[in-house]
Design a protein around this motif. Structure first.
Motif: not given
Length: 212
Positions: A154-169
């Motif tokens: 779950f933490v790994l998924g959160s880290v990947l999601g955080s990176f993906a969202a920030l990268y989209c910006y």
């Protein structure tokens, strides 16, 4: 429980938490515009590193209180009040945001941007209560379990999601910057509707606990 479920749940929760314009994502976008993608990515890496620890601490705290339904209900009641106040504020009180003029950012080193990402992420305490509520809510619907391997995924998924969202910006903000007037004018309504929906779901869970 399939290991894919906590991974996807963490990813989606992170994206939902970061996509609304905020200090981290807007700073990442501005650094990209003024200093280039490399410095912006170093900023994101620093921010995500802190988010990793925040999510892990939040889930461990949630595991402690998960066996206390009275505490879980209290958190839901506090969350309902908070989201209701936010809904009223964004829909009826807050002024319409206006597009800000571009400001110059001095060229900085990758190292300084990395630590700036850590600093701004560390000053943002929202992820801890957010992931406490998310993990407890997912557990109540049997979509999450407080087991070590599940927590790690779950933490790994959160880290990947955080990176993906920030990268989209970083990747798309420059392209859509000139087309964000409508979004900016209606951002308060959008946020108000989201918080209102969360408040209604939370109220349903509270009523179900007392009268279900």
């Amino acid at each position: 429980m399939a290991l894919l479920t906590p991974l996807v749940s963490g990813f989606i929760a992170a994206v939902i938490g970061i996509i609304p314009p905020g200090l981290l994502n807007m700073t990442a976008a501005k650094i990209n515009l003024k200093e280039g993608k490399k410095n912006a990515l170093w900023f994101v890496v620093g921010a995500v590193l802190v988010i990793f620890f925040q999510v892990y601490v939040a889930v461990l705290f949630a595991r402690v209180i998960d066996n206390r339904p009275d505490i879980v209900t209290l958190l839901r009641e506090i969350g309902f009040v908070a989201f209701s106040i936010l809904t009223i504020y964004f829909l009826f009180i807050a002024k319409k945001p206006t597009a800000k003029k571009k400001s110059k950012i001095k060229k900085s080193s990758k190292k300084s941007r990395f630590f700036l990402g850590m600093l701004l992420s560390g000053l943002n305490f929202f992820p801890i209560p957010y992931y406490v509520v998310v993990s407890v809510t997912l557990a109540s619907y049997q979509l999450f379990a407080f087991e070590n391997n599940i927590i790690s995924i779950f933490v790994l998924g959160s880290v990947l999601g955080s990176f993906a969202a920030l990268y989209c910006y970083i990747a798309f903000f420059e392209k859509i910057e000139q087309k964000t007037d409508y979004l900016m004018r209606n951002m308060n309504k959008i946020i108000g509707c989201i918080t209102g929906l969360v408040a209604l779901v939370t109220l349903f869970n509270i009523l179900n606990y007392y009268f279900g």
